[in-house]
Design a protein around this motif. Structure first.
Motif, short mmCIF file in Angstrom:
data_model
loop_
_atom_site.label_atom_id
_atom_site.label_comp_id
_atom_site.label_asym_id
_atom_site.label_seq_id
_atom_site.Cartn_x
_atom_site.Cartn_y
_atom_site.Cartn_z
N PRO A 89 140.64 58.10 -8.72
CA PRO A 89 140.19 59.14 -9.69
C PRO A 89 139.27 60.26 -9.29
N ILE A 118 152.12 55.00 -19.22
CA ILE A 118 150.75 55.40 -18.79
C ILE A 118 150.67 56.88 -18.31
N GLU A 119 149.68 57.70 -18.23
CA GLU A 119 149.71 58.95 -18.17
C GLU A 119 149.99 59.47 -16.46
N ASN A 120 150.60 60.38 -16.54
CA ASN A 120 151.19 60.90 -14.98
C ASN A 120 150.60 62.11 -14.86
N GLU A 151 139.24 60.98 -15.26
CA GLU A 151 139.26 60.05 -16.31
C GLU A 151 140.19 58.72 -16.13
N TRP A 152 141.02 58.93 -15.00
CA TRP A 152 141.81 57.65 -14.88
C TRP A 152 140.82 56.26 -14.44
N THR A 153 141.58 55.19 -14.98
CA THR A 153 140.92 53.90 -14.79
C THR A 153 141.78 52.99 -14.19
N HIS A 168 145.33 52.56 -14.14
CA HIS A 168 146.46 53.39 -13.13
C HIS A 168 146.58 52.71 -11.84
N GLN A 213 149.90 52.45 -9.69
CA GLN A 213 150.93 53.41 -9.97
C GLN A 213 151.45 54.18 -8.82
#
Length: 239
Positions: free
Chosen positions: A67, A99-101, A144-146, A149, A152
């Motif tokens: 991150p 989850i967010e990409n 902000e990725w934790t 992720h 991934q």
């Protein structure tokens, strides 16, 4: 006496005309000139590079990304043929749909010469012959990725299109700057690009080759302004 004089005169005139006709027929000739043309080509190449230790080199994927990482990834469009306009589309793929990409906001180095319209980024300047332009310079991994992720797998797909700049007037204020142009694959016929020649300031003439009784055109291509042509071109020349 008068009738005989007139009659002999007519016979003499006919004989001279017949002799002149035969003389002309023996030396007549004709000439056909074939002009050589070629159509232009649109051809681009998409390459990826990265900067490592201050030097640019071919891009290689990192094994892991943390991150907040700013990843060097230069996506470059090279023009290999006629002047053209280019556009780019980016697709973000992930093996974890829940989850967010990555997204457009994570693309780094986008200059103001690229305008987003619909799903494409349009380069607003013509890309000249043998020129290149960078689309992005890198990627920003969201800070902000934790741990969610972790593991991934992300893949970015870059699609590049090109269209001739001659006779083309894009409207970059529209949702479709190129209009309804249909983008097709361009077939490049390697080896045929030099199948013609152009002579500058040539003197256009037809010469009679003496005893050979032949007409010769100099140069072979009379119409010098018929250059490499693109769709929509209108050219004129005269002899």
């Amino acid at each position: 006496m008068k009738k005989g004089t007139i009659w002999n005169g007519i016979l003499a005139t006919v004989g001279i005309l017949a002799l002149s006709f035969i003389s002309y027929a023996a030396f007549q000739d004709s000439l056909t000139v074939t002009n050589h043309l070629r159509t232009g080509d649109v051809n681009i190449r998409l390459t990826e590079h990265m900067v490592r230790d201050g030097k640019e080199q071919d891009y290689t994927d990192p094994e892991t990304l943390l991150p907040g990482t700013r990843l060097s990834k230069i996506v470059r469009v090279e023009n290999l043929a006629a002047s053209c306009y280019v556009r780019m589309k980016v697709e973000f793929e992930s093996d974890r749909k829940e989850i967010e990409n990555l997204k457009d906001a994570d693309l780094l180095g986008l200059s103001g010469d690229w305008k987003k319209a619909g799903e494409y980024y349009y380069y607003t300047k013509p890309l000249g012959v043998s020129k290149n332009v960078d689309f992005i310079s890198g990627l920003q991994i969201p800070s902000e990725w934790t741990e969610e992720h972790a593991g991934q797998k992300i893949r970015l797909l870059f699609h590049a299109d090109a269209i001739q700049s001659e006779n083309m007037k894009p409207d970059f204020t529209a949702m479709s700057p190129w209009g309804n142009q249909k983008i097709l694959a361009c077939v490049h016929e390697d080896g045929n690009s030099n199948s013609y020649r152009t002579e500058e300031n040539a003197r256009l003439q037809v010469e009679f080759s003496g005893k050979a009784h032949k007409l010769i055109a100099v140069p072979e291509d009379f119409f010098q302004k018929l250059k490499t042509l693109m769709p929509g071109d209108i050219v004129k020349d005269q002899v």
